[in-house]
Design a protein around this motif. Structure first.
Motif, PDB file in Angstrom:
ATOM      1  N   ALA A   1      88.025  18.890  33.277  1.00  0.00           N
ATOM      2  CA  ALA A   1      87.330  19.812  34.182  1.00  0.00           C
ATOM      3  C   ALA A   1      87.694  19.494  35.635  1.00  0.00           C
ATOM      4  O   ALA A   1      87.949  20.406  36.428  1.00  0.00           O
ATOM      5  N   LEU A   2      87.738  18.226  35.984  1.00  0.00           N
ATOM      6  CA  LEU A   2      88.126  17.824  37.336  1.00  0.00           C
ATOM      7  C   LEU A   2      89.580  18.202  37.617  1.00  0.00           C
ATOM      8  O   LEU A   2      89.900  18.741  38.680  1.00  0.00           O
ATOM      9  N   MET A   3      90.456  17.939  36.679  1.00  0.00           N
ATOM     10  CA  MET A   3      91.872  18.236  36.885  1.00  0.00           C
ATOM     11  C   MET A   3      92.128  19.737  37.006  1.00  0.00           C
ATOM     12  O   MET A   3      93.041  20.150  37.706  1.00  0.00           O
ATOM     13  N   MET A   4      91.332  20.550  36.351  1.00  0.00           N
ATOM     14  CA  MET A   4      91.513  21.996  36.483  1.00  0.00           C
ATOM     15  C   MET A   4      91.134  22.469  37.887  1.00  0.00           C
ATOM     16  O   MET A   4      91.753  23.387  38.424  1.00  0.00           O
TER      17      MET A   4
ATOM     18  N   LEU B   1      91.190  30.355  32.865  1.00  0.00           N
ATOM     19  CA  LEU B   1      90.623  30.267  31.512  1.00  0.00           C
ATOM     20  C   LEU B   1      90.057  28.872  31.249  1.00  0.00           C
ATOM     21  O   LEU B   1      88.951  28.733  30.718  1.00  0.00           O
ATOM     22  N   MET B   2      90.793  27.842  31.675  1.00  0.00           N
ATOM     23  CA  MET B   2      90.308  26.474  31.499  1.00  0.00           C
ATOM     24  C   MET B   2      89.055  26.232  32.345  1.00  0.00           C
ATOM     25  O   MET B   2      88.096  25.611  31.875  1.00  0.00           O
ATOM     26  N   LEU B   3      89.056  26.711  33.575  1.00  0.00           N
ATOM     27  CA  LEU B   3      87.869  26.567  34.420  1.00  0.00           C
ATOM     28  C   LEU B   3      86.662  27.232  33.772  1.00  0.00           C
ATOM     29  O   LEU B   3      85.557  26.682  33.772  1.00  0.00           O
ATOM     30  N   TYR B   4      86.872  28.417  33.223  1.00  0.00           N
ATOM     31  CA  TYR B   4      85.779  29.127  32.568  1.00  0.00           C
ATOM     32  C   TYR B   4      85.250  28.343  31.369  1.00  0.00           C
ATOM     33  O   TYR B   4      84.046  28.250  31.157  1.00  0.00           O
ATOM     34  N   ASN B   5      86.159  27.780  30.596  1.00  0.00           N
ATOM     35  CA  ASN B   5      85.725  27.034  29.413  1.00  0.00           C
ATOM     36  C   ASN B   5      85.049  25.709  29.750  1.00  0.00           C
ATOM     37  O   ASN B   5      84.310  25.174  28.939  1.00  0.00           O
ATOM     38  N   TYR B   6      85.301  25.189  30.939  1.00  0.00           N
ATOM     39  CA  TYR B   6      84.625  23.973  31.382  1.00  0.00           C
ATOM     40  C   TYR B   6      83.482  24.284  32.340  1.00  0.00           C
ATOM     41  O   TYR B   6      83.006  23.403  33.057  1.00  0.00           O
ATOM     42  N   LYS B   7      83.012  25.531  32.345  1.00  0.00           N
ATOM     43  CA  LYS B   7      82.004  25.967  33.326  1.00  0.00           C
ATOM     44  C   LYS B   7      80.731  25.135  33.287  1.00  0.00           C
ATOM     45  O   LYS B   7      80.103  24.926  34.313  1.00  0.00           O
ATOM     46  N   ASP B   8      80.351  24.625  32.137  1.00  0.00           N
ATOM     47  CA  ASP B   8      79.145  23.798  32.062  1.00  0.00           C
ATOM     48  C   ASP B   8      79.298  22.504  32.860  1.00  0.00           C
ATOM     49  O   ASP B   8      78.307  21.960  33.351  1.00  0.00           O
ATOM     50  N   SER B   9      80.510  22.032  33.011  1.00  0.00           N
ATOM     51  CA  SER B   9      80.760  20.815  33.785  1.00  0.00           C
ATOM     52  C   SER B   9      80.528  21.020  35.275  1.00  0.00           C
ATOM     53  O   SER B   9      80.324  20.062  36.011  1.00  0.00           O
ATOM     54  N   TYR B  10      80.585  22.271  35.729  1.00  0.00           N
ATOM     55  CA  TYR B  10      80.472  22.558  37.156  1.00  0.00           C
ATOM     56  C   TYR B  10      79.072  22.947  37.585  1.00  0.00           C
ATOM     57  O   TYR B  10      78.827  23.130  38.772  1.00  0.00           O
TER      58      TYR B  10
ATOM     59  N   GLU C   1      76.232  21.348  37.815  1.00  0.00           N
ATOM     60  CA  GLU C   1      75.607  20.390  38.737  1.00  0.00           C
ATOM     61  C   GLU C   1      76.261  20.459  40.110  1.00  0.00           C
ATOM     62  O   GLU C   1      75.612  20.347  41.136  1.00  0.00           O
ATOM     63  N   LEU C   2      77.557  20.652  40.112  1.00  0.00           N
ATOM     64  CA  LEU C   2      78.308  20.732  41.366  1.00  0.00           C
ATOM     65  C   LEU C   2      77.896  21.966  42.180  1.00  0.00           C
ATOM     66  O   LEU C   2      77.852  21.909  43.413  1.00  0.00           O
ATOM     67  N   LEU C   3      77.567  23.042  41.507  1.00  0.00           N
ATOM     68  CA  LEU C   3      77.261  24.302  42.180  1.00  0.00           C
ATOM     69  C   LEU C   3      75.782  24.506  42.491  1.00  0.00           C
ATOM     70  O   LEU C   3      75.403  25.564  42.975  1.00  0.00           O
ATOM     71  N   LYS C   4      74.936  23.524  42.220  1.00  0.00           N
ATOM     72  CA  LYS C   4      73.505  23.658  42.507  1.00  0.00           C
ATOM     73  C   LYS C   4      73.246  23.681  43.999  1.00  0.00           C
ATOM     74  O   LYS C   4      73.871  23.062  44.780  1.00  0.00           O
TER      75      LYS C   4
END
Length: 123
Positions: free
Chosen positions: A72-75, A109-118, A120-123
């Protein structure tokens, strides 16, 4: 998206990143010559070792996707490479924009699939 389909796309994307990143470092395939308008840009990228940095980012992102660690970070980091590829091809080499579009779409597509990882970052 189905987890099996995502896994296959993730691995294909990872292998492509590893291949093209390694090619930037070891030059086992000759790249097509850039258009005349882009020669100054390519000279600057080469002299400043920016393409070496891009290659390292691509290789680390590919390994990250294969191992599914920190992907998720690398994307997020790879998105800067994707955007720059699109901008370069849109302005200086529009004839070969297809691979840049594929890179951007796969990155999104990868960012979308890892959206749950972001979340906390977007709060």
């Amino acid at each position: 998206m189905n987890s099996k389909v995502f896994m296959v796309i993730r691995i294909i994307f990872a292998l492509a990143l590893l291949f093209f990143g390694a090619n930037k470092l070891f030059h086992f395939m000759d790249p097509p010559p850039p258009p005349e308008e882009a020669m100054g840009y390519w000279t600057a990228l080469t002299v400043t070792k920016t393409m070496t940095l891009v290659a390292i980012v691509e290789i680390i992102a590919g390994l990250s996707l294969i191992l599914n660690k920190y992907a998720a970070l690398m994307m997020l980091i790879l998105m800067s490479v994707s955007i720059n590829a699109i901008l370069y091809h849109a302005t200086l080499d529009s004839a070969s924009i297809a691979m840049a579009v594929v890179l951007l779409l796969l990155n999104i597509l990868m960012l979308y699939n890892y959206k749950d990882s972001y979340k906390e970052l977007l709060k």
